[in-house]
Scaffold this active site. Structure first.
Site, PDB file in Angstrom:
ATOM      1  N   THR A  15      -4.979  -5.990   6.202  1.00 53.09           N
ATOM      2  CA  THR A  15      -4.522  -7.292   5.705  1.00 53.09           C
ATOM      3  C   THR A  15      -5.574  -8.380   5.900  1.00 53.09           C
ATOM      4  O   THR A  15      -6.510  -8.246   6.683  1.00 53.09           O
ATOM      5  CB  THR A  15      -3.216  -7.719   6.409  1.00 53.09           C
ATOM      6  OG1 THR A  15      -3.471  -7.889   7.802  1.00 53.09           O
ATOM      7  CG2 THR A  15      -2.120  -6.689   6.214  1.00 53.09           C
ATOM      8  N   ASP A  16      -5.368  -9.470   5.171  1.00 51.87           N
ATOM      9  CA  ASP A  16      -6.248 -10.631   5.310  1.00 51.87           C
ATOM     10  C   ASP A  16      -5.589 -11.649   6.248  1.00 51.87           C
ATOM     11  O   ASP A  16      -4.561 -11.356   6.875  1.00 51.87           O
ATOM     12  CB  ASP A  16      -6.555 -11.236   3.939  1.00 51.87           C
ATOM     13  CG  ASP A  16      -5.304 -11.675   3.181  1.00 51.87           C
ATOM     14  OD1 ASP A  16      -4.243 -11.878   3.802  1.00 51.87           O
ATOM     15  OD2 ASP A  16      -5.402 -11.830   1.943  1.00 51.87           O
ATOM     16  N   GLN A  17      -6.125 -12.850   6.325  1.00 52.78           N
ATOM     17  CA  GLN A  17      -5.586 -13.864   7.238  1.00 52.78           C
ATOM     18  C   GLN A  17      -4.171 -14.297   6.884  1.00 52.78           C
ATOM     19  O   GLN A  17      -3.471 -14.859   7.721  1.00 52.78           O
ATOM     20  CB  GLN A  17      -6.498 -15.088   7.269  1.00 52.78           C
ATOM     21  CG  GLN A  17      -7.784 -14.848   8.011  1.00 52.78           C
ATOM     22  CD  GLN A  17      -8.628 -16.110   8.090  1.00 52.78           C
ATOM     23  OE1 GLN A  17      -8.595 -16.949   7.201  1.00 52.78           O
ATOM     24  NE2 GLN A  17      -9.376 -16.238   9.176  1.00 52.78           N
ATOM     25  N   VAL A  20      -1.425 -10.444   4.096  1.00 56.58           N
ATOM     26  CA  VAL A  20      -1.247  -9.729   2.836  1.00 56.58           C
ATOM     27  C   VAL A  20      -2.317  -8.644   2.734  1.00 56.58           C
ATOM     28  O   VAL A  20      -3.464  -8.860   3.132  1.00 56.58           O
ATOM     29  CB  VAL A  20      -1.380 -10.723   1.650  1.00 56.58           C
ATOM     30  CG1 VAL A  20      -1.391 -10.003   0.321  1.00 56.58           C
ATOM     31  CG2 VAL A  20      -0.253 -11.751   1.699  1.00 56.58           C
TER      32      VAL A  20
END
Length: 141
Positions: A15-17, A20
């Protein structure tokens, strides 16, 4: 048409920050689905590589619909969309655990010799595989 299903438990590292799933990870999930479909059809891609044949990606299309988030389980549905003896097009639907569509995609692959990257016929090198692919590909209406 045969549709293979693979479950992916989303890991934090995917995931990203925003929590997601990073868009590039969908390509990895597609590989998981494609490998599962090949196994469901009775073959092993690793065996093809041992025999000096590989199937590199030559085109990918992905449409992202809804985000998949950390802690969720995604389901990758994979099928053979088209096949002509040298090129294979795989179709994918990536679903959220609640059944909502997260992404739709296709990937196109070509069959080549590992040492020269020259195209080869699956029919000639792997006739059993060719026969199964002819039966498994999506029927055009």
């Amino acid at each position: 048409m045969i549709v293979s299903k693979s479950e992916i438990k989303v890991r934090y590292a995917e995931t990203d920050q925003m929590g997601v799933v990073y868009h590039g990870n969908y390509l990895v999930w597609m590989e998981v689905g494609r490998t599962q479909l090949i196994e469901d059809l009775g073959f092993q891609y690793a065996q093809m590589e041992e025999d000096g044949i590989i199937s590199p990606v030559i085109d990918v299309h992905i449409q992202y619909k809804k985000p998949v988030k950390y802690g969720e389980t995604a389901v990758v549905e994979t099928w053979l969309e088209d096949y002509d003896g040298i090129r294979s097009v795989y179709g994918y639907r990536i679903l959220k655990e609640n059944g909502e569509l997260a992404a739709e995609a296709t990937s196109k692959h070509v069959i080549v010799k590992k040492d020269s990257f020259r195209p080869v016929s699956l029919r000639k090198h792997f006739p059993d595989w060719h026969e199964v692919y002819e039966k498994a590909k999506m029927k055009k209406e």
